[in-house]
Design a protein around this motif. Structure first.
Motif, PDB file in Angstrom:
ATOM      1  N   PHE A  48      54.848  28.040 -20.011  1.00 59.03           N
ATOM      2  CA  PHE A  48      53.468  27.614 -20.258  1.00 59.03           C
ATOM      3  C   PHE A  48      53.162  27.661 -21.743  1.00 59.03           C
ATOM      4  O   PHE A  48      53.466  28.638 -22.423  1.00 59.03           O
ATOM      5  CB  PHE A  48      52.483  28.524 -19.507  1.00 59.03           C
ATOM      6  N   THR A  49      52.568  26.592 -22.250  1.00 60.40           N
ATOM      7  CA  THR A  49      52.096  26.550 -23.635  1.00 60.40           C
ATOM      8  C   THR A  49      50.736  25.878 -23.678  1.00 60.40           C
ATOM      9  O   THR A  49      50.387  25.095 -22.793  1.00 60.40           O
ATOM     10  CB  THR A  49      53.056  25.747 -24.547  1.00 60.40           C
ATOM     11  N   GLY A 101      46.873  22.686 -21.257  1.00 54.77           N
ATOM     12  CA  GLY A 101      48.141  23.369 -21.042  1.00 54.77           C
ATOM     13  C   GLY A 101      48.401  23.660 -19.580  1.00 54.77           C
ATOM     14  O   GLY A 101      49.521  23.489 -19.084  1.00 54.77           O
ATOM     15  N   ILE A 102      47.368  24.086 -18.874  1.00 47.19           N
ATOM     16  CA  ILE A 102      47.499  24.331 -17.434  1.00 47.19           C
ATOM     17  C   ILE A 102      47.811  23.029 -16.707  1.00 47.19           C
ATOM     18  O   ILE A 102      48.649  22.993 -15.804  1.00 47.19           O
ATOM     19  CB  ILE A 102      46.223  24.992 -16.869  1.00 47.19           C
ATOM     20  N   PHE A 111      57.349  23.492 -12.497  1.00 48.21           N
ATOM     21  CA  PHE A 111      57.276  24.707 -13.313  1.00 48.21           C
ATOM     22  C   PHE A 111      58.604  24.949 -14.023  1.00 48.21           C
ATOM     23  O   PHE A 111      59.084  26.062 -14.091  1.00 48.21           O
ATOM     24  CB  PHE A 111      56.931  25.916 -12.444  1.00 48.21           C
ATOM     25  N   TYR A 154      51.419  22.113 -17.320  1.00 48.60           N
ATOM     26  CA  TYR A 154      52.317  23.051 -16.634  1.00 48.60           C
ATOM     27  C   TYR A 154      52.384  22.782 -15.129  1.00 48.60           C
ATOM     28  O   TYR A 154      53.438  22.850 -14.524  1.00 48.60           O
ATOM     29  CB  TYR A 154      51.857  24.476 -16.900  1.00 48.60           C
ATOM     30  N   THR A 155      51.239  22.472 -14.519  1.00 43.41           N
ATOM     31  CA  THR A 155      51.192  22.299 -13.068  1.00 43.41           C
ATOM     32  C   THR A 155      51.355  20.852 -12.619  1.00 43.41           C
ATOM     33  O   THR A 155      51.645  20.605 -11.454  1.00 43.41           O
ATOM     34  CB  THR A 155      49.856  22.821 -12.502  1.00 43.41           C
ATOM     35  N   ALA A 199      48.819  32.919 -25.173  1.00 43.96           N
ATOM     36  CA  ALA A 199      49.818  31.861 -24.932  1.00 43.96           C
ATOM     37  C   ALA A 199      50.190  31.164 -26.226  1.00 43.96           C
ATOM     38  O   ALA A 199      49.353  30.945 -27.097  1.00 43.96           O
ATOM     39  CB  ALA A 199      49.257  30.842 -23.940  1.00 43.96           C
TER      40      ALA A 199
END
Length: 66
Positions: A6-7, A21-22, A2, A25-26, A59
């Motif tokens: 987030f984008t 995007g998730i 992280f 990010y993760t 976002a």
């Protein structure tokens, strides 16, 4: 994991780039994120469709360019 904000990932998007995007990010594979969203929509847990559209419109899009 992280270490950046987030984008949305429009480059790898199927619809609006939220799941991609998730996944970025993760660090989870995008297929698993999409399966989880589909399961949440089918089960109706926490209004996932409304949450998806809120994320999509709030976002920022990624500025990464190839």
């Amino acid at each position: 994991m992280f270490d950046r904000p987030f984008t949305l990932d429009k480059r790898n998007a199927k619809f609006m780039g939220v799941c991609a995007g998730i996944a970025n990010y993760t660090g989870v594979d995008v297929t698993w994120v999409r399966i989880a969203w589909a399961a949440a929509i089918i089960l109706g847990v926490g209004s996932p469709l409304i949450i998806y559209f809120i994320i999509a419109f709030v976002a920022p899009a990624s500025t990464d360019v190839l």
